[in-house]
Scaffold this motif. Structure first.
Motif, PDB file in Angstrom:
ATOM      1  N   GLU A  52       0.962  -1.238  -0.092  1.00  0.00           N
ATOM      2  CA  GLU A  52       0.044   0.083  -0.023  1.00  0.00           C
ATOM      3  C   GLU A  52       0.924   1.229   0.111  1.00  0.00           C
ATOM      4  O   GLU A  52       0.611   2.415  -0.418  1.00  0.00           O
ATOM      5  N   LYS A  53       1.988   0.956   0.363  1.00  0.00           N
ATOM      6  CA  LYS A  53       3.173   2.263   0.574  1.00  0.00           C
ATOM      7  C   LYS A  53       3.822   2.470  -0.713  1.00  0.00           C
ATOM      8  O   LYS A  53       4.397   1.363  -1.192  1.00  0.00           O
ATOM      9  N   PRO A  54       3.523   3.334  -1.429  1.00  0.00           N
ATOM     10  CA  PRO A  54       4.075   3.553  -2.853  1.00  0.00           C
ATOM     11  C   PRO A  54       5.488   3.150  -2.881  1.00  0.00           C
ATOM     12  O   PRO A  54       6.163   2.716  -3.736  1.00  0.00           O
ATOM     13  N   ALA A  55       6.114   3.722  -1.964  1.00  0.00           N
ATOM     14  CA  ALA A  55       7.967   3.615  -1.717  1.00  0.00           C
ATOM     15  C   ALA A  55       8.062   2.129  -1.649  1.00  0.00           C
ATOM     16  O   ALA A  55       9.098   1.580  -2.566  1.00  0.00           O
ATOM     17  N   ALA A  56       7.271   1.381  -1.050  1.00  0.00           N
ATOM     18  CA  ALA A  56       7.791   0.013  -0.920  1.00  0.00           C
ATOM     19  C   ALA A  56       7.240  -0.699  -2.280  1.00  0.00           C
ATOM     20  O   ALA A  56       8.137  -1.517  -2.709  1.00  0.00           O
ATOM     21  N   ALA A  57       6.208  -0.362  -2.988  1.00  0.00           N
ATOM     22  CA  ALA A  57       6.174  -0.969  -4.083  1.00  0.00           C
ATOM     23  C   ALA A  57       7.154  -0.800  -5.138  1.00  0.00           C
ATOM     24  O   ALA A  57       7.628  -1.528  -5.774  1.00  0.00           O
ATOM     25  N   ALA A  58       7.382   0.591  -5.169  1.00  0.00           N
ATOM     26  CA  ALA A  58       8.574   1.088  -6.146  1.00  0.00           C
ATOM     27  C   ALA A  58      10.029   0.303  -5.911  1.00  0.00           C
ATOM     28  O   ALA A  58      10.548  -0.105  -7.031  1.00  0.00           O
ATOM     29  N   ALA A  59       9.986   0.185  -4.573  1.00  0.00           N
ATOM     30  CA  ALA A  59      11.500  -0.323  -4.021  1.00  0.00           C
ATOM     31  C   ALA A  59      11.207  -1.823  -4.682  1.00  0.00           C
ATOM     32  O   ALA A  59      12.618  -2.517  -5.185  1.00  0.00           O
ATOM     33  N   GLY A  60      10.473  -2.655  -4.352  1.00  0.00           N
ATOM     34  CA  GLY A  60      10.270  -4.039  -4.904  1.00  0.00           C
ATOM     35  C   GLY A  60      10.346  -3.938  -6.266  1.00  0.00           C
ATOM     36  O   GLY A  60      10.916  -4.841  -6.859  1.00  0.00           O
ATOM     37  N   LYS A  61       9.778  -3.416  -7.249  1.00  0.00           N
ATOM     38  CA  LYS A  61       9.994  -3.330  -8.554  1.00  0.00           C
ATOM     39  C   LYS A  61      11.260  -2.990  -8.985  1.00  0.00           C
ATOM     40  O   LYS A  61      11.823  -3.609 -10.020  1.00  0.00           O
TER      41      LYS A  61
ATOM     42  N   PRO B  69      19.816  -0.718  -1.398  1.00  0.00           N
ATOM     43  CA  PRO B  69      19.473   0.438  -0.167  1.00  0.00           C
ATOM     44  C   PRO B  69      17.906   0.678  -0.154  1.00  0.00           C
ATOM     45  O   PRO B  69      17.514   0.708   0.755  1.00  0.00           O
ATOM     46  N   ASP B  70      17.294   0.650  -1.401  1.00  0.00           N
ATOM     47  CA  ASP B  70      15.968   0.783  -1.504  1.00  0.00           C
ATOM     48  C   ASP B  70      15.107  -0.348  -0.977  1.00  0.00           C
ATOM     49  O   ASP B  70      13.935  -0.391  -0.478  1.00  0.00           O
ATOM     50  N   ALA B  71      15.626  -1.631  -0.815  1.00  0.00           N
ATOM     51  CA  ALA B  71      15.093  -2.502  -0.362  1.00  0.00           C
ATOM     52  C   ALA B  71      14.906  -2.509   0.979  1.00  0.00           C
ATOM     53  O   ALA B  71      14.111  -3.427   1.673  1.00  0.00           O
ATOM     54  N   MET B  72      15.239  -1.519   1.610  1.00  0.00           N
ATOM     55  CA  MET B  72      15.049  -1.367   3.115  1.00  0.00           C
ATOM     56  C   MET B  72      13.596  -0.950   3.409  1.00  0.00           C
ATOM     57  O   MET B  72      13.000  -0.907   4.675  1.00  0.00           O
ATOM     58  N   GLU B  73      12.909  -0.817   2.569  1.00  0.00           N
ATOM     59  CA  GLU B  73      11.319  -0.425   2.516  1.00  0.00           C
ATOM     60  C   GLU B  73      10.655  -1.735   2.989  1.00  0.00           C
ATOM     61  O   GLU B  73       9.685  -1.812   3.713  1.00  0.00           O
ATOM     62  N   GLY B  74      11.313  -2.919   2.961  1.00  0.00           N
ATOM     63  CA  GLY B  74      10.473  -3.944   3.558  1.00  0.00           C
ATOM     64  C   GLY B  74      10.619  -4.249   5.086  1.00  0.00           C
ATOM     65  O   GLY B  74      11.241  -3.398   5.465  1.00  0.00           O
TER      66      GLY B  74
ATOM     67  N   LYS C 102      18.868   1.786   8.872  1.00  0.00           N
ATOM     68  CA  LYS C 102      18.835   0.586   8.007  1.00  0.00           C
ATOM     69  C   LYS C 102      19.682   0.728   6.732  1.00  0.00           C
ATOM     70  O   LYS C 102      20.099  -0.135   6.320  1.00  0.00           O
ATOM     71  N   ARG C 103      19.790   2.053   6.381  1.00  0.00           N
ATOM     72  CA  ARG C 103      20.524   2.147   5.131  1.00  0.00           C
ATOM     73  C   ARG C 103      21.832   2.133   5.118  1.00  0.00           C
ATOM     74  O   ARG C 103      22.670   1.707   4.400  1.00  0.00           O
ATOM     75  N   VAL C 104      22.429   2.646   6.488  1.00  0.00           N
ATOM     76  CA  VAL C 104      23.748   2.353   6.635  1.00  0.00           C
ATOM     77  C   VAL C 104      24.101   0.807   6.667  1.00  0.00           C
ATOM     78  O   VAL C 104      25.209   0.492   6.106  1.00  0.00           O
ATOM     79  N   LEU C 105      23.465   0.071   7.248  1.00  0.00           N
ATOM     80  CA  LEU C 105      23.368  -1.450   7.329  1.00  0.00           C
ATOM     81  C   LEU C 105      23.501  -1.935   5.653  1.00  0.00           C
ATOM     82  O   LEU C 105      24.343  -2.875   5.478  1.00  0.00           O
ATOM     83  N   ALA C 106      22.747  -1.267   5.004  1.00  0.00           N
ATOM     84  CA  ALA C 106      22.524  -1.846   3.602  1.00  0.00           C
ATOM     85  C   ALA C 106      23.825  -1.699   2.920  1.00  0.00           C
ATOM     86  O   ALA C 106      24.425  -2.336   2.372  1.00  0.00           O
ATOM     87  N   TYR C 107      24.379  -0.171   2.982  1.00  0.00           N
ATOM     88  CA  TYR C 107      25.520  -0.002   2.342  1.00  0.00           C
ATOM     89  C   TYR C 107      26.882  -1.011   3.145  1.00  0.00           C
ATOM     90  O   TYR C 107      27.733  -1.247   2.259  1.00  0.00           O
ATOM     91  N   SER C 108      26.713  -1.024   4.340  1.00  0.00           N
ATOM     92  CA  SER C 108      27.620  -1.860   4.847  1.00  0.00           C
ATOM     93  C   SER C 108      27.829  -3.387   4.382  1.00  0.00           C
ATOM     94  O   SER C 108      28.521  -3.918   4.042  1.00  0.00           O
ATOM     95  N   THR C 109      26.536  -3.864   4.003  1.00  0.00           N
ATOM     96  CA  THR C 109      26.565  -5.100   3.476  1.00  0.00           C
ATOM     97  C   THR C 109      27.052  -5.280   2.012  1.00  0.00           C
ATOM     98  O   THR C 109      27.719  -6.157   1.563  1.00  0.00           O
ATOM     99  N   ILE C 110      26.603  -3.972   1.126  1.00  0.00           N
ATOM    100  CA  ILE C 110      27.111  -3.911  -0.220  1.00  0.00           C
ATOM    101  C   ILE C 110      28.545  -4.182  -0.041  1.00  0.00           C
ATOM    102  O   ILE C 110      29.480  -4.899  -0.666  1.00  0.00           O
ATOM    103  N   SER C 111      29.235  -3.435   1.014  1.00  0.00           N
ATOM    104  CA  SER C 111      30.492  -3.063   1.151  1.00  0.00           C
ATOM    105  C   SER C 111      31.388  -4.677   1.670  1.00  0.00           C
ATOM    106  O   SER C 111      32.317  -5.084   1.080  1.00  0.00           O
TER     107      SER C 111
END
Lengths: 634, 100
Positions: free
Chosen positions: A163-172, A243-248, A308-317
């Motif tokens: 229902e949250k547009p940001a989450a739908a966009a991130a999934g896509k 990083p966008d996947a943090m919407e989940g 969560k985004r800090v952790l996401a970038y940390s994962t990429i790293s």
């Protein structure tokens, strides 16, 4: 029992099916029970298979393979639905099912109030099933099914709150970017069929060792497959979805980052190590992309304000680190980092989830601070994870990171090694920055959030403690050689799968020096973090004022998303619009409408014949008869 | 004995008259009558050929045609009656709902 390993993925599959079809009719207790039980059963069976494997490993022999049925058989391409269980699979299966089980249990607490509780657990089970399919496949075709399966599940779970547009966009976004890599991956598989004549891992290994596969072909295939891994494991230039996947939901992030999904690329490279070892160019690419990603992502992690985004970038790293390991030929070190990372990254994510839970969903670290007094258990867990990932000696991250850096140095790629060290400084810095901003210093909470501040229930904190223990102790499975002979159990266990390459041996002194360097680097990062964020945040504020341009550049993620938007997405959109307007509407629709108009006109022209008068019809009949008779007679 | 060709000629003349009448007349009843004339022209041809070849099949066919014509007359007249009730006319040209 010896052959029972093929049933490992079966349990989550049954769970997913049951929960997705009938879940909405079950009570919540039943859903949680079923969801967790299937993964637990998988874990126990993995453990039993692992023990069985260790018992028979002494007797020698290749991997165990179970062919369920021949699925495809067309010309050169033949693939069975077949599973394989060897040392590498055992490690992956244990990590996947073990960490997933803990996350499932945690989710029972975290998702308690959610409307789509059964859908959540069904998808979680499906995710675990796909990942198990991926790691247990005995050929590239089945691996590809799992590969696409985790892509689908990530889409469904990132967009869980659709229902949250940001989450739908991130999934896509996650789905589409993965698709780019997957296209290359599929082409790689097809080339594999062309050059090797099959996709069974045994076949690939044999072809690589016999010299049937040339270096050129290996480079081509290796690079194409690695492009797929870049998408799945979020490496440059396809990392933007993570990083966008943090919407989940946060446990989903933990699952994606630790157990399933992003580790798939590293696993694939390690699994195909005979092929990659044939091609120095492909390995070089893997190492360089890994090192570049490790540094690049770490810089962004330093300035993000979303926990969560800090952790996401940390994962990429950290994934970059794993690829450095694979790229310098130290596949076992890469997998070992995957193993330890699974523990501390899921720990960090689940702790972050616990913080969010306590603060009614707050994500911004500027509105946190001083939480260690209110959330002691979460604080302890987060601290353990932070220490582990920063590479403080005697915690798991130290050993795995050190193994990769030592191997990188030993292989002679000193630039890659230096980049790795740079990323390590930043890792320690941004992780302690996060820790200090969230748990120490002044409380900067919103009053409404402070009123409802509470530690999480045991169903969430007990998983944290389990993971904290693993994060602290997981490193002792593989100690550096200088600590004593025979302490590197982990790489030796994987030797049956990962062929030992020509290893450059370092002197004891150099090894000690490297270990000291890694330690020093980690400590520098930590000290910097304390200087910057310990009591007051004067230093970073001054820095931001001095270099505002640079700060904006990094904080806005180097405008990579905007760049992709301007270079790829927008031209595509504009182009599609132009094609729609000028070609589709005019030519295609014009042709169709023209055909219709022609028919209408012709009908109007011909309908004067349809007079409705019987005599005219009778006359036409007569003329027709006369013509026919005339033909017959003459 | 009158040769068969005379009968056939008569049959042809009758049939042509029937067709002509069907095309010229505007009244449904008269058109119906014209159809009957054509049918009887066919009957005459059948019996003429039957006699010439000494076969009975042609005469049997005539009985069938007479029977069918009787049934057709019943149905046809009923239809014309219904058309008249609905349209208040039996002029064929005024009944042209099938005009395209």
């Amino acid at each position: 029992m010896k052959e029972a390993f093929w049933m490992i993925p079966l349990f989550p599959a049954v769970g997913a099916l049951g929960l997705l079809v009938f879940g909405s009719r079950l009570r919540r207790g039943a859903v949680s029970f079923l969801g967790c039980l299937t993964v637990l059963a998988s874990f126990l069976l993995s453990l039993a298979s692992f023990l069985g494997l260790s018992a028979t490993a002494a007797a020698g022999g290749g991997p165990r393979i179970k062919v369920l049925f021949d699925w495809l058989d067309a010309g050169r391409l033949s693939a069975g639905l077949s599973f394989q269980f060897d040392a590498l699979t055992a490690v992956m299966a244990l990590v996947v099912t073990g960490v997933s089980f803990v996350i499932h249990v945690y989710s029972v607490g975290y998702m308690k109030g959610d409307r789509s509780y059964a859908r959540y657990f069904g998808l979680l089970n499906l995710f675990v099933f796909s990942m198990l399919l991926l790691v247990m496949a005995s050929n590239m075709i089945v691996l590809f099914i799992g590969w696409e399966g985790v892509g689908l599940c990530s889409y469904l779970l990132i967009g869980f709150w659709f229902e949250k547009p940001a989450a739908a966009a991130a999934g896509k976004k996650a789905f589409l970017i993965n698709r780019i890599g997957d296209a290359a991956f599929l082409v790689g598989i097809l080339f594999l069929v062309l050059f090797v004549g099959g996709t069974e891992f045994r076949l690939i290994e044999r072809a690589a060792l016999n010299g049937e596969l040339g270096a050129g072909a290996a480079t081509l295939i290796g690079l194409l497959l690695f492009a797929g891994a870049c998408g799945k494991s979020a490496q440059l230039p396809l990392y933007v979805w993570l990083p966008d996947a943090m919407e989940g939901p946060t446990p989903v992030s933990a699952l994606i980052h630790a157990a399933t999904m992003v580790t798939a690329g590293v696993y694939m490279v390690a699994r195909l190590n005979p092929l990659y070892s044939l091609s120095p160019a492909a390995l070089e690419t893997v190492a360089v992309v890994g090192a570049a990603t490790a540094v690049f992502a770490a810089t962004m992690a330093c300035v993000q304000n979303d926990i969560k985004r800090v952790l996401a970038y940390s994962t990429i790293s950290q994934l970059g680190y794993m690829f450095i390991g694979c790229g310098v030929g130290a596949y076992a070190a890469g997998i070992f980092h995957l193993f330890t990372h699974a523990f501390f990254k899921s720990l960090l994510f689940l702790s972050a989830g616990s913080v969010m839970h306590a603060l009614s969903g707050e994500l911004d670290i500027r509105r946190m601070g001083g939480l260690r007094r209110h959330l002691p258990l979460t604080y302890a867990a987060f601290l353990t994870g932070t220490i582990a990932i920063s590479g403080v000696p005697f915690f798991s991250g130290f050993f795995s990171k050190d193994a990769i850096l030592t191997k990188a140095f030993a292989s002679g790629r000193h630039v890659v090694w230096a980049l790795g060290l740079l990323a390590a400084v930043m890792t320690a810095f941004y992780m302690f920055r996060l820790l200090l901003r969230v748990f120490h210093g002044q409380e900067r909470l919103e009053p409404s959030a402070k009123a409802r501040l509470h530690e999480s229930p045991p169903v969430m904190t007990v998983p944290l403690l389990i993971l904290a223990f693993c994060s602290a102790a997981g490193g002792y499975l593989s100690l550096p050689v200088v600590f004593g002979k025979g302490l590197d159990r982990f790489p030796r266990y994987l030797e049956s799968v990962i062929l030992p390459g020509a290893e450059a041996h370092l002197s004891r002194g150099t090894e000690w020096l490297l270990i000291a360097t890694s330690t020093a680097v980690a400590l520098v990062g930590i000290v910097l973090a304390f200087l910057f964020y310990g009591r007051r945040t004067v230093v970073p504020e001054t820095l931001i004022r001095t270099f505002p341009r640079l700060y904006r550049l990094v904080a806005d993620k180097y405008y990579i998303d905007e760049l992709y938007g301007a270079v790829i997405v927008n031209p595509l959109l504009r182009g599609s619009e132009a094609v729609y307007r000028d070609f589709d509407v005019r030519v295609i629709d014009g042709a169709v409408n023209g055909a219709a108009r022609l028919t209408a006109r012709a009908g109007k022209g011909l309908n004067v014949l349809q007079t409705g008068r019987v005599r005219d019809y009778a006359l036409a009949l007569l003329v027709g008869v006369l013509i026919v008779v005339g033909f017959l007679v003459l | 004995m009158i040769p068969a060709s005379w009968f056939l000629a008569l049959s042809g003349v009758l049939f042509a008259l029937g067709v002509l009448a069907f095309l010229i007349k505007k009244d449904l009843l008269l058109m119906f009558l014209a159809v009957e004339v054509m049918l009887n022209a066919a009957n005459l041809a059948f019996v003429a050929f039957a006699r010439r070849h000494g076969l009975l099949e042609g005469q049997a066919a005539v009985f069938f045609i007479i029977t069918v014509a009787a049934a057709e007359a019943a149905v046809g007249l009923a239809i014309i009656l219904l058309v008249f009730r609905r349209k208040k006319t039996v002029k064929a040209d005024e009944i042209s709902v099938l005009k395209g």
